[in-house]
Scaffold this active site. Structure first.
Site, PDB file in Angstrom:
ATOM      1  N   SER A  53       0.837  -1.213   0.000  1.00 63.58           N
ATOM      2  CA  SER A  53       0.000   0.000   0.000  1.00 63.58           C
ATOM      3  C   SER A  53       0.869   1.259   0.000  1.00 63.58           C
ATOM      4  O   SER A  53       0.369   2.352  -0.274  1.00 63.58           O
ATOM      5  CB  SER A  53      -0.949   0.008   1.205  1.00 63.58           C
ATOM      6  OG  SER A  53      -0.223   0.055   2.417  1.00 63.58           O
ATOM      7  N   HIS A  54       2.162   1.119   0.295  1.00 59.54           N
ATOM      8  CA  HIS A  54       3.050   2.285   0.322  1.00 59.54           C
ATOM      9  C   HIS A  54       4.340   2.061  -0.453  1.00 59.54           C
ATOM     10  O   HIS A  54       5.351   2.715  -0.203  1.00 59.54           O
ATOM     11  CB  HIS A  54       3.290   2.738   1.767  1.00 59.54           C
ATOM     12  CG  HIS A  54       2.032   3.291   2.365  1.00 59.54           C
ATOM     13  ND1 HIS A  54       1.042   2.471   2.863  1.00 59.54           N
ATOM     14  CD2 HIS A  54       1.568   4.560   2.462  1.00 59.54           C
ATOM     15  CE1 HIS A  54       0.025   3.213   3.273  1.00 59.54           C
ATOM     16  NE2 HIS A  54       0.314   4.476   3.041  1.00 59.54           N
ATOM     17  N   ALA A 128       3.979   7.933   2.966  1.00 58.86           N
ATOM     18  CA  ALA A 128       4.689   6.652   2.947  1.00 58.86           C
ATOM     19  C   ALA A 128       4.333   5.803   4.157  1.00 58.86           C
ATOM     20  O   ALA A 128       3.593   6.213   5.037  1.00 58.86           O
ATOM     21  CB  ALA A 128       6.192   6.933   2.937  1.00 58.86           C
ATOM     22  N   THR A 166      -5.971   8.784   8.869  1.00 65.84           N
ATOM     23  CA  THR A 166      -5.730   7.365   9.143  1.00 65.84           C
ATOM     24  C   THR A 166      -4.563   7.182  10.122  1.00 65.84           C
ATOM     25  O   THR A 166      -4.287   6.076  10.592  1.00 65.84           O
ATOM     26  CB  THR A 166      -5.457   6.601   7.830  1.00 65.84           C
ATOM     27  OG1 THR A 166      -4.570   7.372   7.017  1.00 65.84           O
ATOM     28  CG2 THR A 166      -6.739   6.360   7.068  1.00 65.84           C
ATOM     29  N   ASP A 184       3.886  -1.074  12.929  1.00 64.71           N
ATOM     30  CA  ASP A 184       3.490   0.149  12.226  1.00 64.71           C
ATOM     31  C   ASP A 184       2.047  -0.033  11.806  1.00 64.71           C
ATOM     32  O   ASP A 184       1.750  -0.887  10.966  1.00 64.71           O
ATOM     33  CB  ASP A 184       4.391   0.335  10.993  1.00 64.71           C
ATOM     34  CG  ASP A 184       3.961   1.506  10.129  1.00 64.71           C
ATOM     35  OD1 ASP A 184       3.194   2.367  10.609  1.00 64.71           O
ATOM     36  OD2 ASP A 184       4.412   1.561   8.971  1.00 64.71           O
ATOM     37  N   ASP A 194      -5.017   0.720   1.293  1.00 61.03           N
ATOM     38  CA  ASP A 194      -5.577  -0.629   1.088  1.00 61.03           C
ATOM     39  C   ASP A 194      -7.017  -0.564   0.592  1.00 61.03           C
ATOM     40  O   ASP A 194      -7.474  -1.485  -0.100  1.00 61.03           O
ATOM     41  CB  ASP A 194      -5.476  -1.439   2.391  1.00 61.03           C
ATOM     42  CG  ASP A 194      -4.069  -1.994   2.589  1.00 61.03           C
ATOM     43  OD1 ASP A 194      -3.424  -2.351   1.580  1.00 61.03           O
ATOM     44  OD2 ASP A 194      -3.601  -2.048   3.743  1.00 61.03           O
ATOM     45  N   LYS A 237     -11.265   2.880  21.328  1.00 60.26           N
ATOM     46  CA  LYS A 237      -9.834   2.793  21.667  1.00 60.26           C
ATOM     47  C   LYS A 237      -8.970   3.317  20.522  1.00 60.26           C
ATOM     48  O   LYS A 237      -8.065   4.129  20.722  1.00 60.26           O
ATOM     49  CB  LYS A 237      -9.465   1.352  22.029  1.00 60.26           C
ATOM     50  CG  LYS A 237     -10.276   0.842  23.222  1.00 60.26           C
ATOM     51  CD  LYS A 237      -9.843  -0.536  23.666  1.00 60.26           C
ATOM     52  CE  LYS A 237     -10.741  -1.015  24.803  1.00 60.26           C
ATOM     53  NZ  LYS A 237     -10.277  -2.253  25.405  1.00 60.26           N
ATOM     54  N   PRO A 311       4.811  -8.812  14.841  1.00 61.15           N
ATOM     55  CA  PRO A 311       4.780  -7.696  13.894  1.00 61.15           C
ATOM     56  C   PRO A 311       6.172  -7.509  13.293  1.00 61.15           C
ATOM     57  O   PRO A 311       7.167  -7.547  14.033  1.00 61.15           O
ATOM     58  CB  PRO A 311       4.405  -6.487  14.768  1.00 61.15           C
ATOM     59  CG  PRO A 311       3.895  -7.030  16.046  1.00 61.15           C
ATOM     60  CD  PRO A 311       4.425  -8.413  16.204  1.00 61.15           C
TER      61      PRO A 311
HETATM   62  N1  LIG Z   1       1.797   8.217   5.858  1.00 60.79           N
HETATM   63  C1  LIG Z   1       0.572   8.141   6.314  1.00 60.79           C
HETATM   64  O1  LIG Z   1      -0.072   9.138   6.565  1.00 60.79           O
HETATM   65  C2  LIG Z   1      -0.063   6.819   6.513  1.00 60.79           C
HETATM   66  C3  LIG Z   1       0.642   5.656   6.331  1.00 60.79           C
HETATM   67  N2  LIG Z   1       0.066   4.450   6.610  1.00 60.79           N
HETATM   68  C4  LIG Z   1       0.871   3.248   6.452  1.00 60.79           C
HETATM   69  O2  LIG Z   1       0.085   2.181   5.990  1.00 60.79           O
HETATM   70  C5  LIG Z   1       0.742   0.962   6.304  1.00 60.79           C
HETATM   71  C6  LIG Z   1      -0.255  -0.116   6.561  1.00 60.79           C
HETATM   72  O3  LIG Z   1      -0.927   0.131   7.784  1.00 60.79           O
HETATM   73  P1  LIG Z   1      -1.959  -0.964   8.329  1.00 60.79           P
HETATM   74  O4  LIG Z   1      -2.817  -1.413   7.218  1.00 60.79           O
HETATM   75  O5  LIG Z   1      -2.583  -0.469   9.549  1.00 60.79           O
HETATM   76  O6  LIG Z   1      -0.974  -2.143   8.668  1.00 60.79           O
HETATM   77  P2  LIG Z   1      -1.322  -3.698   8.915  1.00 60.79           P
HETATM   78  O7  LIG Z   1      -2.650  -3.820   9.568  1.00 60.79           O
HETATM   79  O8  LIG Z   1      -1.092  -4.467   7.676  1.00 60.79           O
HETATM   80  O9  LIG Z   1      -0.175  -4.124   9.934  1.00 60.79           O
HETATM   81  C7  LIG Z   1      -0.039  -3.446  11.142  1.00 60.79           C
HETATM   82  C8  LIG Z   1       1.074  -4.045  11.962  1.00 60.79           C
HETATM   83  O10 LIG Z   1       0.649  -5.306  12.462  1.00 60.79           O
HETATM   84  C9  LIG Z   1       1.524  -6.340  12.020  1.00 60.79           C
HETATM   85  N3  LIG Z   1       0.676  -7.477  11.727  1.00 60.79           N
HETATM   86  C10 LIG Z   1      -0.262  -7.589  10.760  1.00 60.79           C
HETATM   87  N4  LIG Z   1      -0.870  -8.771  10.835  1.00 60.79           N
HETATM   88  C11 LIG Z   1      -0.293  -9.446  11.865  1.00 60.79           C
HETATM   89  C12 LIG Z   1      -0.483 -10.736  12.445  1.00 60.79           C
HETATM   90  N5  LIG Z   1      -1.415 -11.563  11.979  1.00 60.79           N
HETATM   91  N6  LIG Z   1       0.288 -11.083  13.488  1.00 60.79           N
HETATM   92  C13 LIG Z   1       1.218 -10.236  13.972  1.00 60.79           C
HETATM   93  N7  LIG Z   1       1.464  -9.000  13.468  1.00 60.79           N
HETATM   94  C14 LIG Z   1       0.702  -8.616  12.431  1.00 60.79           C
HETATM   95  C15 LIG Z   1       2.234  -5.790  10.810  1.00 60.79           C
HETATM   96  O11 LIG Z   1       3.491  -6.433  10.660  1.00 60.79           O
HETATM   97  P3  LIG Z   1       4.053  -6.770   9.176  1.00 60.79           P
HETATM   98  O12 LIG Z   1       4.420  -5.434   8.585  1.00 60.79           O
HETATM   99  O13 LIG Z   1       5.211  -7.667   9.393  1.00 60.79           O
HETATM  100  O14 LIG Z   1       2.920  -7.426   8.430  1.00 60.79           O
HETATM  101  C16 LIG Z   1       2.350  -4.324  11.169  1.00 60.79           C
HETATM  102  O15 LIG Z   1       3.448  -4.043  11.983  1.00 60.79           O
HETATM  103  C17 LIG Z   1       1.692   1.307   7.447  1.00 60.79           C
HETATM  104  O16 LIG Z   1       3.014   1.167   7.004  1.00 60.79           O
HETATM  105  C18 LIG Z   1       1.386   2.757   7.774  1.00 60.79           C
HETATM  106  O17 LIG Z   1       2.494   3.511   8.198  1.00 60.79           O
HETATM  107  C19 LIG Z   1      -1.201   4.345   7.075  1.00 60.79           C
HETATM  108  C20 LIG Z   1      -1.936   5.472   7.273  1.00 60.79           C
HETATM  109  C21 LIG Z   1      -1.463   6.798   6.975  1.00 60.79           C
HETATM  110  O1  LIG Z   2      -2.854   4.657   3.465  1.00 64.27           O
HETATM  111  C1  LIG Z   2      -3.142   5.718   4.053  1.00 64.27           C
HETATM  112  O2  LIG Z   2      -4.047   5.773   4.897  1.00 64.27           O
HETATM  113  C2  LIG Z   2      -2.381   6.939   3.728  1.00 64.27           C
HETATM  114  N1  LIG Z   2      -1.209   6.812   3.240  1.00 64.27           N
HETATM  115  C3  LIG Z   2      -0.361   7.882   2.814  1.00 64.27           C
HETATM  116  C4  LIG Z   2      -0.846   9.209   3.247  1.00 64.27           C
HETATM  117  C5  LIG Z   2      -2.313   9.318   3.217  1.00 64.27           C
HETATM  118  C6  LIG Z   2      -2.995   8.228   3.990  1.00 64.27           C
END
Ligand SMILES: NC(=O)C1=CN([C@@H]2O[C@H](COP(=O)(O)OP(=O)(O)OC[C@H]3O[C@@H](n4cnc5c(N)ncnc54)[C@H](OP(=O)(O)O)[C@@H]3O)[C@@H](O)[C@H]2O)C=CC1
Ligand SMILES: O=C(O)C1=NCCCC1
Length: 343
Positions: A53-54, A128, A166, A184, A194, A237, A311
């Protein structure tokens, strides 16, 4: 820059070739060489680790944002040494990662001398994954926590309209054996990226992730993207954590809240213009040299109760796989990158 030729077929790319390709894209769309290098490494690292996704999925968004004039790809961050444990950076309407890079040395120096240091980045764009910002500190024996706010698309728990971003939280800690412990996560039920990927693939989402334009629960990603909104993870939460991210990443840094910037005059703009906070701790000042042993013990105990996946494990597995087999991109994705790079 020495460009390794990138083949136009579907052969896997090595990491360095992907970085060079992405550098070309950024340079061609007006960034400085430093910014191009920093963003290319970040984005290629996400792709290599399977953080799709990034990864390169974000490149068209970077390009359209740079074209729109919304962000300054040549910005030179201004670092201020404000207190014994505090560094401030004005990213000058540029990307957050070059601002972090500019302040990193001072931040680490302060964390090692005072035991803890805070970096407040404002006037910045973060598009990112957040883990690349914290993981390197843990490889240096430090504990790091970072938050960044994004753009209004999440309805606070109990509200009826979106307000929060987000808003991810990333954490990294060293351990005695093996890679650092890193998580993260977006504080929304699903990252916006996503949702976009699911919409493209025509997939439905799990229940409880979003609402449509009428505020009704939906599993249709398009309904979320077209006038709908996301929900926080874990109800009240996740909502409280998202609120905390707004306070730390925006109010504390002097950056915009997720609801404060208006990009409507910049069609194509995708990067949230907000702020980011990092807290770096030298554990040797607290628990002495034992921290990495203690975190290793925690991991041992977690495995002992049957936990198979920590994670970060999936990313590290994918990183090793990419190193051995290369990074595979869809042919049309690679072709598009080459076109954007002018190659
Ligand atoms: N720049 C911005 O403004 C934004 C960026 N993002 C980015 O989007 C990305 C995705 O976020 P999000 O979808 O919440 O991430 P996920 O829900 O995919 O994962 C969240 C964390 O949980 C871990 N994890 C996932 N599934 C399991 C499992 N079954 N057991 C144990 N650990 C697990 C992941 O490890 P692993 O990586 O090893 O799978 C990760 O560290 C992030 O990198 C975030 O920084 C999101 C929002 C805004
Ligand atoms: O996936 C997200 O949520 C975001 N990623 C990059 C910046 C905007 C939000």
């Amino acid at each position: 820059m020495t460009a390794t030729p990138v083949s136009s077929n579907t052969e896997p790319l090595d990491f360095d070739s992907l970085v060079v390709l992405l550098e070309h894209v950024f340079l061609r769309h007006g960034t400085s060489t430093d910014v191009a290098r920093t963003l290319a490494l970040n984005c290629a690292g996400a792709e290599r680790d399977g953080a799709h996704s990034h990864g390169v999925f974000r490149i068209p968004g970077y390009v359209s944002t740079l074209k729109s004039g919304w962000v300054n790809g040549q910005a030179v961050p201004v670092v201020e040494d404000v207190a014994s444990g505090f560094v401030r950076v004005d990213a000058a309407n540029g990307f957050a990662q070059p601002a972090l890079a500019a302040a990193r040395g001072l931040l680490v120096e302060k964390a090692r001398s005072a035991g803890i240091a805070v970096l407040a980045i404002r006037n910045s764009h973060h598009f990112a994954a957040l883990w690349p910002d914290v993981e390197p500190f843990a490889y240096e024996g430090l504990v790091a926590l970072s938050v960044v706010n994004s753009m209004t698309c999440v309805v606070p728990h109990g509200a009826d309209r979106p307000l929060f971003g987000t808003n991810p939280i990333a954490f990294a800690a060293p351990r005695a054996d093996g890679d650092p412990i890193v998580f993260d996560l977006a504080t929304s039920a699903i990252a916006h990226g996503d949702v976009q990927i699911a919409a493209r693939k025509g997939e439905r989402l799990s229940p409880g992730m979003g609402v449509d334009s009428l505020g009704q629960p939906t599993q249709d990603p398009k309904a979320i993207l077209e006038g709908g909104a996301l929900l926080p993870f874990g109800g009240h939460k996740g909502s409280a954590l998202s609120m905390m991210v707004e306070l730390l990443a925006a109010a504390l840094t002097g950056g915009n809240f997720s609801f404060e910037f208006d990009w409507s005059n910049h069609p194509g703009a995708k990067t949230p213009w907000t702020g980011q906070l990092l807290i770096v701790i030298d554990p040797s000042k607290a628990a002495g040299q034992s921290f990495a042993e203690r975190s290793q013990e925690l991991v041992r105990q977690m495995h002992g109760v049957g936990l198979k996946r920590l994670p970060g494990d999936r990313r590290h597995h994918q990183r090793a796989k990419s190193a051995a087999e290369g990074i595979r991109l869809e042919p049309e994705v690679l072709a598009n990158l080459r076109e954007l790079a002018g190659l």
